[in-house]
Design a protein around this motif. Structure first.
Motif, PDB file in Angstrom:
ATOM      1  N   PHE A 251       0.933  -1.366  -0.109  1.00 14.77           N
ATOM      2  CA  PHE A 251       0.162  -0.028  -0.053  1.00 14.77           C
ATOM      3  C   PHE A 251       0.844   1.229   0.039  1.00 14.77           C
ATOM      4  O   PHE A 251       0.641   2.490  -0.442  1.00 14.77           O
ATOM      5  CB  PHE A 251      -1.004   0.068   1.035  1.00 14.77           C
ATOM      6  CG  PHE A 251      -2.317  -0.907   0.933  1.00 14.77           C
ATOM      7  CD1 PHE A 251      -3.307  -0.119   0.454  1.00 14.77           C
ATOM      8  CD2 PHE A 251      -2.330  -2.262   0.918  1.00 14.77           C
ATOM      9  CE1 PHE A 251      -4.324  -0.944   0.054  1.00 14.77           C
ATOM     10  CE2 PHE A 251      -3.218  -3.049   0.798  1.00 14.77           C
ATOM     11  CZ  PHE A 251      -4.456  -2.440   0.258  1.00 14.77           C
ATOM     12  N   PHE A 255       0.685   4.253  -2.657  1.00 10.93           N
ATOM     13  CA  PHE A 255       0.716   5.697  -2.167  1.00 10.93           C
ATOM     14  C   PHE A 255       1.834   6.367  -2.933  1.00 10.93           C
ATOM     15  O   PHE A 255       1.502   7.602  -3.491  1.00 10.93           O
ATOM     16  CB  PHE A 255       0.736   5.657  -0.606  1.00 10.93           C
ATOM     17  CG  PHE A 255       0.389   6.958  -0.018  1.00 10.93           C
ATOM     18  CD1 PHE A 255       1.177   8.282  -0.331  1.00 10.93           C
ATOM     19  CD2 PHE A 255      -0.627   7.048   0.899  1.00 10.93           C
ATOM     20  CE1 PHE A 255       0.710   9.600   0.368  1.00 10.93           C
ATOM     21  CE2 PHE A 255      -1.098   8.242   1.608  1.00 10.93           C
ATOM     22  CZ  PHE A 255      -0.319   9.412   1.129  1.00 10.93           C
ATOM     23  N   TYR A 286      -5.810   4.011   2.896  1.00  9.65           N
ATOM     24  CA  TYR A 286      -4.335   3.526   3.252  1.00  9.65           C
ATOM     25  C   TYR A 286      -4.159   3.614   4.891  1.00  9.65           C
ATOM     26  O   TYR A 286      -3.696   2.323   5.555  1.00  9.65           O
ATOM     27  CB  TYR A 286      -3.473   4.619   2.908  1.00  9.65           C
ATOM     28  CG  TYR A 286      -2.030   4.584   3.352  1.00  9.65           C
ATOM     29  CD1 TYR A 286      -1.320   3.527   2.506  1.00  9.65           C
ATOM     30  CD2 TYR A 286      -1.168   5.383   4.175  1.00  9.65           C
ATOM     31  CE1 TYR A 286       0.106   3.525   2.886  1.00  9.65           C
ATOM     32  CE2 TYR A 286       0.081   4.947   4.588  1.00  9.65           C
ATOM     33  CZ  TYR A 286       0.910   3.898   4.008  1.00  9.65           C
ATOM     34  OH  TYR A 286       2.033   3.734   4.158  1.00  9.65           O
TER      35      TYR A 286
END
Length: 302
Positions: A251, A255, A286
């Motif tokens: 993740f 990002f 997130y």
């Protein structure tokens, strides 16, 4: 700075206006990170005490939101996305908001201390005071670094949750604090890029208003790098397992990719700021995902 006086209330505020004062959308993430901080701790609280501690975190966050809206009623009236709030819309008087915010603050801190421990209550009190006095009163109208320093206020919940269970502040919750602290600037700057006309109208010196979109995009990318490092760090340090580590790496890479797309964007109008909107939306997911995997990791390892 141009100011506007909120209209005189013509109707008494109802319960929905008091709920709106607590910023319930913001509170969801605050409560979730606080809960995950508590569940990740090596000590388990009795369910009643755990519920009480999370309630205190929610009430403390709501109190800070109410006091923020009390102080910022003038600039809220000038921004489209905040003009419908109870104070600028004239559905509530400022004195009621102030009393509500102070009352919630005192109640949440005292209840936390009595139900869990006074160390957790002290951090909760500090988070409320930091958000209201440091961010809202001191920084927000004075410096484009408002969200950088003020971001500490939103980073306290996992530390409070952990402290409620253990009475201590240990390396893992401190890393979680650092994660949320470093996450806050790219999260809010992505938002401020496509609503900067609102901030400009209200005279709030958010970074895109005073330094421009290009500089803001550079800063988003720069803050994403240490944020990703803080997110992944619990895994190599042995504070979390491979499940969390894999989620943090995956993740954080997404990002970073979105931050690079924001960096490469040259649009100056909201209609062309799709990468910024995508980053803002993903940034919320997130934190939910990373904190959720942190708890899942602990459950599987238990």
């Amino acid at each position: 700075m141009t100011t506007t006086t909120a209209p005189t209330p013509t109707l008494p505020a109802d319960w929905r206006d008091f709920v709106a004062l607590t910023k319930p959308k913001v509170m969801r993430l605050v409560v979730f990170t606080g809960l995950c901080g508590m569940l990740a701790a090596p000590v388990s609280l009795h369910p009643v005490l755990a519920f009480t501690a999370i309630l205190c975190i929610a009430l403390g966050a709501g109190a800070a939101g109410a006091l923020n809206q009390w102080y910022e009623a003038d600039i809220d009236a000038l921004m489209k996305r905040t003009a419908a709030r109870p104070l600028p819309a004239g559905r509530m008087d400022r004195e009621s908001a102030l009393q509500f915010g102070i009352g919630l603050s005192v109640f949440s801190v005292l209840l936390m201390g009595l139900a869990t421990n006074w160390f957790a209550a002290f951090i909760l009190a500090g988070s409320i005071l930091f958000y209201v006095l440091v961010y809202t009163v001191w920084l927000k109208r004075r410096t484009p670094q408002n969200i950088v320093i003020g971001g500490a206020a939103g980073a306290f919940p996992p530390l409070i949750g952990w402290a409620a269970a253990t009475g201590t502040a240990d390396p893992l919750p401190l890393l979680l604090f650092a994660l949320v602290f470093l996450w806050t600037p790219p999260h809010f700057w992505a938002l401020s890029l496509f609503v900067r006309s609102d901030y400009a109208r209200a005279g709030v010196p958010m970074l895109p208003v005073v330094a421009g979109a290009r500089h803001t995009r550079v800063q988003i990318l720069l803050y994403t790098l240490p944020m990703a490092a803080a997110a992944v760090a619990p895994w190599p340090l042995g504070l979390a397992g491979a499940l969390y580590g894999a989620a943090a790496v995956a993740f954080s890479l997404v990002f970073l990719l979105l931050a690079v797309r924001v960096f490469a964007n040259r649009a100056t109008e909201p209609a062309g700021m799709k990468p910024e909107k995508q980053l803002f939306a993903f940034s919320i997911l997130y934190l939910f995902v990373l904190f959720g995997f942190l708890v899942a990791d602990k459950v599987l390892l238990a």
